[in-house]
Design an enzyme around this catalytic site. Structure first.
Site, mmCIF file in Angstrom:
data_model
loop_
_atom_site.group_PDB
_atom_site.id
_atom_site.type_symbol
_atom_site.label_atom_id
_atom_site.label_comp_id
_atom_site.label_asym_id
_atom_site.label_seq_id
_atom_site.Cartn_x
_atom_site.Cartn_y
_atom_site.Cartn_z
ATOM 1 N N HIS A 1 0.833 -1.208 0.000
ATOM 2 C CA HIS A 1 0.000 0.000 0.000
ATOM 3 C C HIS A 1 0.869 1.261 0.000
ATOM 4 O O HIS A 1 2.049 1.201 0.344
ATOM 5 C CB HIS A 1 -0.904 0.028 1.241
ATOM 6 C CG HIS A 1 -2.087 -0.896 1.130
ATOM 7 N ND1 HIS A 1 -2.004 -2.233 1.435
ATOM 8 C CD2 HIS A 1 -3.366 -0.666 0.732
ATOM 9 C CE1 HIS A 1 -3.183 -2.793 1.235
ATOM 10 N NE2 HIS A 1 -4.039 -1.871 0.804
ATOM 11 N N LYS B 1 -0.844 4.950 4.612
ATOM 12 C CA LYS B 1 -1.787 4.038 5.274
ATOM 13 C C LYS B 1 -1.391 3.883 6.741
ATOM 14 O O LYS B 1 -0.222 3.714 7.060
ATOM 15 C CB LYS B 1 -1.759 2.679 4.564
ATOM 16 C CG LYS B 1 -2.774 1.708 5.106
ATOM 17 C CD LYS B 1 -2.943 0.513 4.202
ATOM 18 C CE LYS B 1 -3.911 -0.494 4.759
ATOM 19 N NZ LYS B 1 -5.252 0.041 4.980
HETATM 20 P P1 NAP Z 1 -7.301 9.932 3.545
HETATM 21 O O1 NAP Z 1 -7.081 10.482 2.187
HETATM 22 O O2 NAP Z 1 -6.285 10.171 4.620
HETATM 23 O O3 NAP Z 1 -8.740 10.432 4.035
HETATM 24 C C1 NAP Z 1 -9.197 10.346 5.316
HETATM 25 C C2 NAP Z 1 -9.980 11.614 5.538
HETATM 26 O O4 NAP Z 1 -10.736 11.525 6.723
HETATM 27 C C3 NAP Z 1 -9.060 12.846 5.671
HETATM 28 O O5 NAP Z 1 -9.588 13.880 4.881
HETATM 29 C C4 NAP Z 1 -9.151 13.182 7.169
HETATM 30 O O6 NAP Z 1 -8.916 14.548 7.396
HETATM 31 C C5 NAP Z 1 -10.598 12.771 7.405
HETATM 32 N N1 NAP Z 1 -10.926 12.546 8.795
HETATM 33 C C6 NAP Z 1 -10.159 12.039 9.776
HETATM 34 N N2 NAP Z 1 -10.867 11.979 10.906
HETATM 35 C C7 NAP Z 1 -12.108 12.451 10.634
HETATM 36 C C8 NAP Z 1 -13.269 12.670 11.388
HETATM 37 N N3 NAP Z 1 -13.325 12.401 12.690
HETATM 38 N N4 NAP Z 1 -14.354 13.189 10.758
HETATM 39 C C9 NAP Z 1 -14.333 13.451 9.477
HETATM 40 N N5 NAP Z 1 -13.242 13.308 8.694
HETATM 41 C C10 NAP Z 1 -12.153 12.797 9.281
HETATM 42 O O7 NAP Z 1 -7.476 8.347 3.479
HETATM 43 P P2 NAP Z 1 -8.196 7.481 2.336
HETATM 44 O O8 NAP Z 1 -7.196 6.884 1.463
HETATM 45 O O9 NAP Z 1 -9.330 8.259 1.762
HETATM 46 O O10 NAP Z 1 -8.767 6.297 3.232
HETATM 47 C C11 NAP Z 1 -9.776 6.516 4.211
HETATM 48 C C12 NAP Z 1 -10.028 5.197 4.940
HETATM 49 O O11 NAP Z 1 -10.513 4.229 4.004
HETATM 50 C C13 NAP Z 1 -8.769 4.565 5.570
HETATM 51 O O12 NAP Z 1 -9.135 3.882 6.753
HETATM 52 C C14 NAP Z 1 -8.306 3.573 4.518
HETATM 53 O O13 NAP Z 1 -7.533 2.517 5.077
HETATM 54 C C15 NAP Z 1 -9.644 3.097 4.024
HETATM 55 N N6 NAP Z 1 -9.670 2.534 2.667
HETATM 56 C C16 NAP Z 1 -10.597 1.570 2.469
HETATM 57 C C17 NAP Z 1 -10.744 1.023 1.232
HETATM 58 C C18 NAP Z 1 -11.809 -0.022 1.046
HETATM 59 O O14 NAP Z 1 -11.983 -0.503 -0.063
HETATM 60 N N7 NAP Z 1 -12.540 -0.385 2.100
HETATM 61 C C19 NAP Z 1 -9.944 1.447 0.166
HETATM 62 C C20 NAP Z 1 -9.014 2.463 0.386
HETATM 63 C C21 NAP Z 1 -8.900 3.018 1.652
HETATM 64 P P3 NAP Z 1 -7.414 15.053 7.736
HETATM 65 O O15 NAP Z 1 -6.524 14.509 6.678
HETATM 66 O O16 NAP Z 1 -7.520 16.519 7.707
HETATM 67 O O17 NAP Z 1 -7.079 14.496 9.107
#
Ligand code: NAP
Length: 266
Positions: free
Chosen positions: A155, A159
């Site tokens: 990844h 992550k």
């Molecule tokens: P990302 O780009 O870091 O996005 C996470 C977002 O959530 C950031 O904008 C962060 O803001 C925000 N955030 C953090 N705490 C929050 C809260 N309490 N309320 C509202 N927003 C909040 O990460 P990503 O790649 O989009 O991934 C997000 C999640 O999905 C992770 O857990 C990742 O492992 C997972 N994921 C899952 C899949 C799947 O298929 N299930 C695929 C890819 C990723 P800040 O950056 O300002 O803190």
């Protein structure tokens, strides 16, 4: 399909942005609010990349559900907040679709009980890519014939959790059909700690973190004279959205917790 009102938590994130697009592109999905812990009281259109989207932004999820009508919460935040958001959604009668990874077995047991008590559906999927789900299913199938297996998940370096939820889920699915087995030489010694990876009932899991990667996994089986490698690659986050769409539609029809997209794909 009846209209479904949706709240997205984490709309500024990479997954959250794709989810906003998905909701916009689907006739019967309606975005009623977003939850962003760093912003309060504005509109989604105030953020870069969301022109014309006059959707209210709440910093507190409780206030969001008090003010905005919602059928489904899509949570794409961090492991720290995902669990709290999921419990809060259920307490307001809102069905969670959770892509956030890092939920523990204890978290899932607790959520299962809440869903049962409330009679509400909840879908938590560590990987929403349909190809990844097939990779897990094919790996489970292969484990009937190959007893030795190692998982290498790769990844991007932002992550937070390791091993990935997909790797753990794959190991769980393989373990359902495979006798627990200590792999490698019985007297093997790590000369550098961690060289053999994490150990899930004898299945070794190796986590690679590098910039440039998105989400990739290779499941390697070995047997005398042959190996079998099953690999899936997600090249961008749009790859997860057909799974998110299916989960949103499905969560409206169920009244229990489902963990893993493989349980809603025939
Ligand atoms: P990302 O780009 O870091 O996005 C996470 C977002 O959530 C950031 O904008 C962060 O803001 C925000 N955030 C953090 N705490 C929050 C809260 N309490 N309320 C509202 N927003 C909040 O990460 P990503 O790649 O989009 O991934 C997000 C999640 O999905 C992770 O857990 C990742 O492992 C997972 N994921 C899952 C899949 C799947 O298929 N299930 C695929 C890819 C990723 P800040 O950056 O300002 O803190």
């Amino acid at each position: 399909m009846r209209d479904i009102r949706i709240v997205i938590a984490g709309p500024r994130g990479r997954m959250g942005r794709e989810a906003v697009k998905l909701v916009q592109q689907t006739d019967y999905f309606h975005l009623t609010a977003v939850v962003d812990y760093k912003n309060d009281g504005g509109l989604l259109s105030d953020f870069e990349g969301f022109p014309g989207l006059d959707i209210p932004v709440y910093s507190k999820i409780e206030e969001c559900f008090q003010k905005a009508k919602a059928d489904v919460l899509i949570d794409l935040t961090t492991p720290e907040f995902g669990m709290k958001h999921t419990i809060t959604a259920l307490s307001y009668g809102v069905r969670p679709v959770v892509g956030t990874t890092g939920f523990t077995k204890g978290n899932l047991d607790e959520l299962e009980d809440i869903c049962k008590e409330k009679g509400l559906g909840c879908i938590i999927a560590p990987n929403f890519a349909i190809g990844a789900v097939l990779m897990m299913k094919f790996s489970q199938m292969a484990s009937k014939y190959f007893n030795d297996v190692e998982i290498i998940e790769l990844h991007h370096d932002e992550k937070l959790d390791a091993p990935s939820g997909t790797a753990v889920k794959t190991a769980e699915m393989i373990s359902e059909l495979r006798e627990a087995k200590q792999q490698g030489h019985p007297n093997e010694k790590e000369t550098i700690a961690g060289a053999r990876g994490a150990d899930y009932e004898g299945i070794r899991i190796h986590s690679v973190r590098l910039p440039g990667l998105i989400a990739h996994q290779q499941v390697m089986f070995g047997e005398t004279g042959q190996t079998l490698t099953i690999r899936h690659d997600s090249y961008n986050r749009a790859s997860f959205m057909s799974g998110v769409k299916l989960a949103v539609e499905t969560v409206m029809k169920i009244d229990t917790l489902i963990y893993g997209l493989e349980n809603i794909i025939e």
